[in-house]
Design a protein around this motif. Structure first.
Motif, PDB file in Angstrom:
ATOM      1  N   PHE A  21       0.830  -1.335  -0.144  1.00 25.14           N
ATOM      2  CA  PHE A  21       0.201   0.128   0.350  1.00 25.14           C
ATOM      3  C   PHE A  21       1.133   1.299  -0.271  1.00 25.14           C
ATOM      4  CE2 PHE A  21      -3.545  -2.542   2.197  1.00 25.14           C
ATOM      5  CZ  PHE A  21      -4.070  -2.776   0.945  1.00 25.14           C
ATOM      6  N   PRO A  22       0.216   2.233   0.023  1.00 26.97           N
ATOM      7  CA  PRO A  22       0.873   3.850  -0.461  1.00 26.97           C
ATOM      8  C   PRO A  22       1.499   3.704   0.842  1.00 26.97           C
ATOM      9  CG  PRO A  22      -0.915   4.351  -1.496  1.00 26.97           C
ATOM     10  CD  PRO A  22      -0.962   2.800  -0.959  1.00 26.97           C
ATOM     11  N   GLY A  23       2.660   3.973   1.630  1.00 31.44           N
ATOM     12  CA  GLY A  23       4.433   4.645   2.499  1.00 31.44           C
ATOM     13  C   GLY A  23       4.788   3.172   2.801  1.00 31.44           C
ATOM     14  N   HIS A  87      -8.654   0.526  -3.791  1.00 29.68           N
ATOM     15  CA  HIS A  87      -7.055   1.175  -4.740  1.00 29.68           C
ATOM     16  C   HIS A  87      -7.438   0.532  -5.700  1.00 29.68           C
ATOM     17  CE1 HIS A  87      -6.143   1.139  -0.027  1.00 29.68           C
ATOM     18  NE2 HIS A  87      -4.873   1.254  -0.425  1.00 29.68           N
ATOM     19  N   GLU A 109       3.324  -0.960  -5.487  1.00 28.53           N
ATOM     20  CA  GLU A 109       2.720  -0.206  -5.255  1.00 28.53           C
ATOM     21  C   GLU A 109       0.819  -0.312  -5.740  1.00 28.53           C
ATOM     22  OE1 GLU A 109       1.765   4.084  -4.106  1.00 28.53           O
ATOM     23  OE2 GLU A 109       3.749   3.152  -3.358  1.00 28.53           O
ATOM     24  N   PRO A 111      -1.997   2.022  -5.703  1.00 21.47           N
ATOM     25  CA  PRO A 111      -2.118   3.215  -4.412  1.00 21.47           C
ATOM     26  C   PRO A 111      -3.962   3.467  -4.779  1.00 21.47           C
ATOM     27  CG  PRO A 111      -1.632   3.605  -7.483  1.00 21.47           C
ATOM     28  CD  PRO A 111      -1.401   2.393  -6.910  1.00 21.47           C
ATOM     29  N   TRP A 170      -6.731   4.432 -11.615  1.00 17.93           N
ATOM     30  CA  TRP A 170      -5.233   4.992 -11.257  1.00 17.93           C
ATOM     31  C   TRP A 170      -4.656   6.418 -11.140  1.00 17.93           C
ATOM     32  CZ3 TRP A 170      -0.718   2.176 -10.498  1.00 17.93           C
ATOM     33  CH2 TRP A 170      -0.821   1.109  -9.461  1.00 17.93           C
ATOM     34  N   CYS A 172      -3.607   8.779 -12.238  1.00 13.75           N
ATOM     35  CA  CYS A 172      -2.256   9.001 -13.727  1.00 13.75           C
ATOM     36  C   CYS A 172      -2.901   9.164 -14.941  1.00 13.75           C
ATOM     37  CB  CYS A 172      -1.524   7.445 -13.537  1.00 13.75           C
ATOM     38  SG  CYS A 172      -2.548   6.301 -14.410  1.00 13.75           S
TER      39      CYS A 172
END
Length: 184
Positions: A21-23, A87, A109, A111, A170, A172
């Motif tokens: 996961f993020p982080g 996610h 990851e 996100p 996503w 992006c």
């Protein structure tokens, strides 16, 4: 007496990786889904189609790791998806996976997904109510290496309001496209 039975030797393929996961926290308990189907008629004629194929499924462990082991039919192509609630989906696609192959997806990851809300309108800006449309948001540029595939989310456009709501997109650049069986 004294007869030996020949047992076929199977070269299992393995696909593994780790989701985060993020982080950097491990993405544990994430469902992993693989799908295999005919690649083309030529390969089906050359290798035959299995009668008992079952798509491999799995789940990440407490460290976010997974390994799927399977006997890949030579006539098949494959996709693999991982999706945690809230996610984005991470997708891969291979035109072939050879017996004995060891594919490592590395650390990936997942996100937090974004949301896109909108309305389908005609050239004059009028809502396209009463029509049946599907809207797609597909990533641009994720599918460029080692089987990684661009990911997409889709939704039906509400025929009463011409609105749509796409979740877990996503974060992006994405390409929006729409499809109607009437307009093709």
């Amino acid at each position: 007496p004294g007869r030996s039975r020949r047992i076929p030797f199977v070269h299992l393929a393995e696909i593994g990786g780790r989701y985060l996961f993020p982080g950097g926290a491990p993405a544990s308990g994430v469902p992993i889904g693989m799908h295999g189907w005919q690649a083309n008629q030529e390969r089906v004629l050359q290798f035959g189609e299995p009668e008992d194929w079952v798509d491999p499924q799995g789940e990440t462990d407490s460290e976010g790791r997974f390994v799927l082991s399977f006997d890949p039919p030579r006539a098949f192509q494959f996709t693999l998806d991982a999706k945690a609630p809230g996610h984005t989906v991470a997708s891969w696609r291979w035109g072939e996976v050879l017996p004995g192959a060891k594919l490592d997806l590395g650390e990936v990851e997942l996100p937090v997904g974004g949301t896109i809300d909108g309305h389908m309108v005609d050239a004059d800006g009028n809502p396209l109510v009463g029509e049946h449309w599907m809207i797609y948001a597909r990533t641009v540029g994720l599918g460029e290496f080692d089987g990684r595939d661009d990911s997409q989310v889709m939704d039906s456009v509400d025929s009463g309001s011409a609105s749509f709501h796409l979740e877990d997109v996503w974060p992006c650049q994405v390409e929006l496209s729409a499809y109607s069986h009437v307009a093709n």
